[in-house]
Scaffold this motif. Structure first.
Motif, PDB file in Angstrom:
ATOM      1  N   PRO A 311       0.834  -1.209   0.000  1.00 19.39           N
ATOM      2  CA  PRO A 311       0.000   0.000   0.000  1.00 19.39           C
ATOM      3  C   PRO A 311       0.867   1.257   0.000  1.00 19.39           C
ATOM      4  N   GLU A 312       0.418   2.283  -0.688  1.00 17.67           N
ATOM      5  CA  GLU A 312       1.120   3.559  -0.729  1.00 17.67           C
ATOM      6  C   GLU A 312       0.601   4.468   0.388  1.00 17.67           C
ATOM      7  N   LEU A 313       1.476   5.337   0.876  1.00 18.72           N
ATOM      8  CA  LEU A 313       1.076   6.307   1.903  1.00 18.72           C
ATOM      9  C   LEU A 313       0.205   7.367   1.242  1.00 18.72           C
ATOM     10  N   SER A 314      -1.063   7.437   1.637  1.00 19.06           N
ATOM     11  CA  SER A 314      -1.994   8.366   1.007  1.00 19.06           C
ATOM     12  C   SER A 314      -2.873   9.035   2.060  1.00 19.06           C
ATOM     13  N   GLU A 315      -3.383  10.193   1.704  1.00 22.66           N
ATOM     14  CA  GLU A 315      -4.197  10.988   2.634  1.00 22.66           C
ATOM     15  C   GLU A 315      -5.612  10.423   2.671  1.00 22.66           C
ATOM     16  N   VAL A 316      -6.038   9.963   3.843  1.00 24.33           N
ATOM     17  CA  VAL A 316      -7.374   9.382   3.992  1.00 24.33           C
ATOM     18  C   VAL A 316      -8.310  10.313   4.758  1.00 24.33           C
ATOM     19  N   GLU A 317      -7.754  11.245   5.502  1.00 22.52           N
ATOM     20  CA  GLU A 317      -8.494  12.307   6.179  1.00 22.52           C
ATOM     21  C   GLU A 317      -7.627  13.548   6.095  1.00 22.52           C
ATOM     22  N   PRO A 318      -8.182  14.743   6.261  1.00 22.38           N
ATOM     23  CA  PRO A 318      -7.361  15.954   6.177  1.00 22.38           C
ATOM     24  C   PRO A 318      -6.158  15.892   7.126  1.00 22.38           C
ATOM     25  N   GLY A 319      -4.973  15.927   6.543  1.00 20.46           N
ATOM     26  CA  GLY A 319      -3.743  15.929   7.331  1.00 20.46           C
ATOM     27  C   GLY A 319      -3.305  14.565   7.833  1.00 20.46           C
ATOM     28  N   ARG A 320      -4.040  13.503   7.509  1.00 19.83           N
ATOM     29  CA  ARG A 320      -3.714  12.167   8.011  1.00 19.83           C
ATOM     30  C   ARG A 320      -3.385  11.233   6.837  1.00 19.83           C
ATOM     31  N   PHE A 321      -2.206  10.622   6.913  1.00 18.69           N
ATOM     32  CA  PHE A 321      -1.712   9.771   5.837  1.00 18.69           C
ATOM     33  C   PHE A 321      -1.513   8.356   6.369  1.00 18.69           C
ATOM     34  N   VAL A 322      -2.022   7.384   5.633  1.00 24.47           N
ATOM     35  CA  VAL A 322      -1.963   5.988   6.063  1.00 24.47           C
ATOM     36  C   VAL A 322      -1.570   5.116   4.873  1.00 24.47           C
ATOM     37  N   ALA A 323      -0.713   4.132   5.128  1.00 19.78           N
ATOM     38  CA  ALA A 323      -0.371   3.132   4.111  1.00 19.78           C
ATOM     39  C   ALA A 323      -1.064   1.832   4.482  1.00 19.78           C
ATOM     40  N   CYS A 324      -2.325   1.685   4.054  1.00 19.54           N
ATOM     41  CA  CYS A 324      -3.113   0.513   4.441  1.00 19.54           C
ATOM     42  C   CYS A 324      -4.246   0.318   3.454  1.00 19.54           C
ATOM     43  N   HIS A 325      -4.426  -0.911   2.990  1.00 18.88           N
ATOM     44  CA  HIS A 325      -5.493  -1.215   2.037  1.00 18.88           C
ATOM     45  C   HIS A 325      -6.880  -1.115   2.664  1.00 18.88           C
ATOM     46  N   LEU A 326      -6.980  -1.076   3.974  1.00 18.12           N
ATOM     47  CA  LEU A 326      -8.280  -0.895   4.612  1.00 18.12           C
ATOM     48  C   LEU A 326      -8.917   0.438   4.233  1.00 18.12           C
ATOM     49  N   TYR A 327      -8.085   1.377   3.791  1.00 13.49           N
ATOM     50  CA  TYR A 327      -8.581   2.715   3.478  1.00 13.49           C
ATOM     51  C   TYR A 327      -8.535   3.004   1.985  1.00 13.49           C
ATOM     52  N   ASP A 328      -8.356   1.957   1.169  1.00 14.32           N
ATOM     53  CA  ASP A 328      -8.389   2.140  -0.282  1.00 14.32           C
ATOM     54  C   ASP A 328      -9.772   2.603  -0.716  1.00 14.32           C
ATOM     55  N   ASN A 329      -9.787   3.538  -1.645  1.00 16.02           N
ATOM     56  CA  ASN A 329     -11.065   3.990  -2.209  1.00 16.02           C
ATOM     57  C   ASN A 329     -11.512   3.114  -3.369  1.00 16.02           C
ATOM     58  N   ASN A 330     -10.592   2.271  -3.841  1.00 16.15           N
ATOM     59  CA  ASN A 330     -10.897   1.415  -4.981  1.00 16.15           C
ATOM     60  C   ASN A 330     -11.676   0.187  -4.502  1.00 16.15           C
TER      61      ASN A 330
END
Length: 351
Positions: A311-330
């Motif tokens: 998983p890539e480190l991506s912004e899932v909430e404003p100012g919060r970055f997570v590298a986890c497939h649990l938060y994938d939008n796909n």
């Protein structure tokens, strides 16, 4: 990854630090220890970024690679507008006053054959042309800033306590008026009674001098007190990067949640309600990390996609970055793990 109100002093993009493995009679290159494997973050001017994780995750290696104490394998490290990772030797020497380091062990990082004045004055000898009187005045000024008695100027490191030796290291780091300081577990080797004094000193210096810190530590309680934002590392990669108050109130990554569940809670009522998360298994070798997510071998919420794709480190909430497939939008990607995985994803995203 940045508060828009402040400009970044430090930008790290895709930093990698791999140590080669040689084996056999002919010492052939057979692999690499991936101590840092694609780390990216920003640090704003005047900010403190905490870097936490268990022993061996690559925290200290990140700090040393930022300052070119190690030669990075790949990536960019831009400090005050210049890419430190690709500077020539002479340009790097000219850049040194901007960036300094406070080391973990004050006993090992100080030359036992040099006096306090000699240790603090060495950066001035190397990078300035101050007269003897000006250098002495600057040494006394630095001693005053870190709370050391001027009468100690001609004493040797073995004559000081652990806390005093760390103050000497901080004074040496401040000698050239740096903008950015890497604090590599500066309180780990100190007694608990002294740790708060050193942390308070670092905070006071930051307020007065406008310093920017990368504060590396495994003491999560101290990082909570000191840092504006916190990056959680696992096996050479950043799992989560969030504002400190948000991370400690509601960690998003399963590893960050497990790590914070181990922090002591002084309130017995809250401590009684807290659920301790015990991770099973051992940390994989950085020489042979998993194909997918580095945490997939121990994660209690793992599903099939985790074992296949990093998983890539991506912004899932404003100012919060997570590298986890649990938060994938796909959604299609999440469905790879089946309906049970999808349900776990939704639960993880709602926590």
């Amino acid at each position: 990854m940045l508060d828009l109100a402040r400009q970044p002093l430090v930008r790290v993009d895709g930093l990698k630090m791999h140590f080669p493995i040689y084996s056999g009679v002919f010492r052939s290159h057979t692999g690499d220890v991936k101590a840092v494997d694609g780390v990216s973050f920003d640090i704003a001017q005047g900010e403190t970024l905490g870097l936490v994780g268990e022993s061996g995750c690559g925290k200290s290696t990140v700090g040393r690679a930022l300052l070119r104490l190690y030669e990075p394998t790949a990536g960019r490290v831009i400090i005050d507008g210049e890419d430190v990772a690709h500077l020539s030797a002479e340009k790097l020497r000219q850049k040194r006053p901007t960036m300094q380091m406070v080391f973990q062990d004050p006993q090992a990082s100080l030359n036992p054959r040099m006096t306090l004045a000699g240790i603090i004055g060495e950066p001035l000898d190397e990078h300035t042309r101050l007269s003897r009187a000006e250098k002495t005045a600057r040494i006394y000024e630095l001693m005053d800033q870190v709370g050391l008695n001027r009468r100690f100027a001609n004493r040797y490191p073995h004559e000081f306590s652990g806390g005093q030796r760390q103050r000497i290291g901080i004074a040496r780091a401040l000698a050239l008026n740096p903008k950015f300081i890497v604090c590599d577990e500066p309180i780990a080797a100190l007694d608990v009674s002294i740790q708060a004094q050193v942390v308070n000193l670092l905070e006071d210096l930051q307020d007065r001098l406008g310093l920017t810190y990368l504060f590396i530590s495994h003491d999560l309680s101290m990082v909570r007190h000191l840092a504006d934002r916190v990056a959680v590392m696992y096996l050479g990669r950043i799992a989560e990067l969030s504002p400190a108050k948000d991370l400690y109130a509601r960690p998003l990554h399963p590893y960050a949640e497990a790590l914070l569940s181990a922090v002591n809670e002084p309130d017995p009522v809250i401590a009684a309600r807290r659920k301790r998360i015990i991770l099973k298994g051992d940390v994989p070798s950085p020489a042979n990390p998993p194909t997918g997510c580095n945490f997939c071998t121990r994660c209690p919420q793992v599903f099939e996609l985790c074992r296949q794709v990093k998983p890539e480190l991506s912004e899932v909430e404003p100012g919060r970055f997570v590298a986890c497939h649990l938060y994938d939008n796909n959604k299609a990607a999440r469905s790879t793990g089946g309906p049970e995985a999808t349900e776990r994803n939704q639960q993880g995203a709602s926590t």
